[in-house]
Design an enzyme around this catalytic site. Structure first.
Site, short mmCIF file in Angstrom:
data_model
loop_
_atom_site.label_atom_id
_atom_site.label_comp_id
_atom_site.label_asym_id
_atom_site.label_seq_id
_atom_site.Cartn_x
_atom_site.Cartn_y
_atom_site.Cartn_z
N ARG A 59 -0.24 -9.32 -8.68
CA ARG A 59 0.58 -8.10 -8.72
C ARG A 59 -0.01 -7.03 -9.63
O ARG A 59 0.16 -5.84 -9.40
CB ARG A 59 2.03 -8.41 -9.14
CG ARG A 59 2.89 -7.13 -9.26
CD ARG A 59 4.37 -7.40 -9.48
NE ARG A 59 4.62 -8.34 -10.53
CZ ARG A 59 4.58 -8.05 -11.85
NH1 ARG A 59 4.28 -6.84 -12.26
NH2 ARG A 59 4.83 -8.98 -12.74
N TYR A 111 4.68 15.53 4.39
CA TYR A 111 5.26 14.39 5.11
C TYR A 111 6.75 14.26 4.77
O TYR A 111 7.16 14.50 3.63
CB TYR A 111 4.48 13.14 4.67
CG TYR A 111 4.99 11.86 5.26
CD1 TYR A 111 4.77 11.55 6.60
CD2 TYR A 111 5.67 10.95 4.47
CE1 TYR A 111 5.23 10.37 7.13
CE2 TYR A 111 6.14 9.76 5.00
CZ TYR A 111 5.92 9.48 6.33
OH TYR A 111 6.38 8.31 6.85
N ASP A 183 -2.75 15.10 -0.83
CA ASP A 183 -2.57 14.06 0.18
C ASP A 183 -3.64 14.31 1.25
O ASP A 183 -3.55 15.28 2.02
CB ASP A 183 -1.15 14.15 0.76
CG ASP A 183 -0.86 13.04 1.77
OD1 ASP A 183 -1.82 12.51 2.37
OD2 ASP A 183 0.32 12.73 1.97
N LYS A 208 -2.72 5.14 8.08
CA LYS A 208 -3.18 6.05 9.13
C LYS A 208 -4.69 5.87 9.36
O LYS A 208 -5.10 4.81 9.79
CB LYS A 208 -2.79 7.48 8.78
CG LYS A 208 -1.35 7.62 8.25
CD LYS A 208 -0.28 7.29 9.28
CE LYS A 208 1.12 7.16 8.69
NZ LYS A 208 1.56 8.25 7.82
#
Ligand code: PLP
Length: 390
Positions: A59, A111, A183, A208
């Site tokens: 983690r 987005y 982004d 994506k």
């Protein structure tokens, strides 16, 4: 490891970060291991206290498969360091919480999840946030002077493919000692490298183009070692590190990133040119076309124009829905960047929640269709569009 300053992107995609093993694997094995053992307390403390590199706990991202991916991700954006995340939104959330507490300005039509996080959720925690459109850029300096310390934008933007001048905005942001976060999901590092143009951090929905096959959910953040180290504890304790299996699948996909995106660039341009001549298409939004308002700027700051375009269909929203419904190769789905071509009508999906007058202010008409061009033969895709337009 190849030197990311001098090695071409396609070579970095294949080789950067790869680890071999005792069996001679040419790329990094998948360590599903959640914890790692030490031969002594001193060796454990050296890793825990940051004196030595090493694996510790998955983690934390201290896992060889995840760290190998991060070395590759950093190389692709020419960054000192990178963090992998369980999704693009996880990367954004950790970044905003770590670095956006004095105020965030989001420029342009980001987005939908980003707009919701910045516009509605972060203010619930007391973070001052501001959403401004491209035509309101004159408000930026005032917001920075009033204390905002993090500026976020997408270019090309979704869904109108608006282009922002990264070098010019970075200079304005830095004049106020603030950070510019870009982004870069739509462009991918193949078409645009924001850090080289002055951005401080790059964020990706690796779901994506980086993943490229619509079969994994992941995110990435790239930037200087100091900024990445500031975000690291937030990723660790928000628990938004990707699983090693996903990290390995993403690294697998990145090896073919350049050939995929270059094919998608070429196909999108061919489709944009064909659609610009079609009588049932009122307008084509694609930065690769000379008539696009951002064309000259895109030609200057991008290496390719990308695989995303939008078509304004002659007629109303229902006429555009009918075209979307008649398409056979383009699947009706709200994502992008995969091998299969996709179509969405923003007024019914990504921007459905906005009132019609707000959509109009953003230049999103009901008859707009957004296309994500996949890896099919471009002539087949054009033929599909022509039959659907009737
Ligand atoms: C999809 C997307 C995101 C969110 O990414 P997830 O991986 O779905 O969390 C962020 N920005 C852009 C531009 C996107 O297309």
């Amino acid at each position: 490891m190849p030197d990311s300053q001098t090695t071409a992107l396609a070579t970095l995609c294949v080789h950067a970060g790869e680890l071999t093993d005792a069996h001679g694997s040419p790329h990094t094995p998948i360590y599903t291991t959640t914890t790692f053992a030490f031969h002594s307390t001193q060796a454990l403390l050296d890793v825990v206290e940051g004196r030595a590199a090493g694996s510790l706990y998955t983690r934390y991202g201290l896992n060889p498969t995840i760290q190998s991916l991060e070395t590759k991700l950093a190389a692709l954006e020419g960054a000192e360091a990178a963090l992998a995340f369980g999704s693009g939104m996880a990367a954004e959330a950790a970044t905003f919480l770590a670095l956006g507490r004095d105020g965030i300005v989001c420029i342009g039509d980001a987005y939908g999840g980003t707009l919701e996080l910045i516009g509605a959720q972060l203010p619930q925690l007391g973070l001052p946030t501001h959403l401004i459109l491209g035509q309101e850029l004159d408000r930026l300096d005032g917001l920075l002077a009033a204390g905002a310390r993090l500026v976020f934008l997408e270019t090309p933007s979704n869904p109108t493919l608006e282009i922002f001048d990264l070098a010019a905005i970075a200079a304005r942001v830095h004049a106020h000692k603030a950070l510019l976060v870009v982004d870069n999901t739509f462009a991918s590092p193949v078409n645009q490298q924001p850090l080289a143009l002055g951005a401080d951090l790059v964020v990706h929905s690796a779901t994506k183009y980086l993943g490229g096959h619509s079969d994994l959910t992941a995110g990435a953040l790239m930037g200087s070692k100091a900024l990445i180290e500031a975000v690291w504890p937030w990723r660790k304790n928000l628990g938004s590190t990707p699983a090693p299996e996903t990290a390995a699948l993403l690294a697998r996909s990145l090896r073919s990133l350049v050939v995929r995106v270059q094919a998608q660039n070429a196909a999108a341009l061919a489709i944009a040119e064909a659609m610009a001549l079609h009588p049932r298409v009122k307008r084509v939004l694609y930065p690769g076309l000379p008539q696009h308002p951002g064309h000259a700027l895109a030609a200057r700051q991008m290496h390719g124009f990308g695989g995303m375009l939008a078509l304004e269909i002659a007629g109303d929203g229902a006429a555009a829905s009918q075209v979307a419904d008649r398409l056979r190769l383009f699947a009706l789905a709200p994502s992008l960047g995969g091998a299969e071509s996709l179509v969405t009508q923003p007024s019914t999906t990504t921007h459905h929640g906005l009132p019609p007058e707000e959509r109009a202010r953003r230049g999103i008409s009901d008859s707009l269709l957004r296309l994500s061009v996949g890896l099919e033969d471009p002539d087949d895709l054009i033929a599909d569009l022509v039959q659907a337009l009737g």
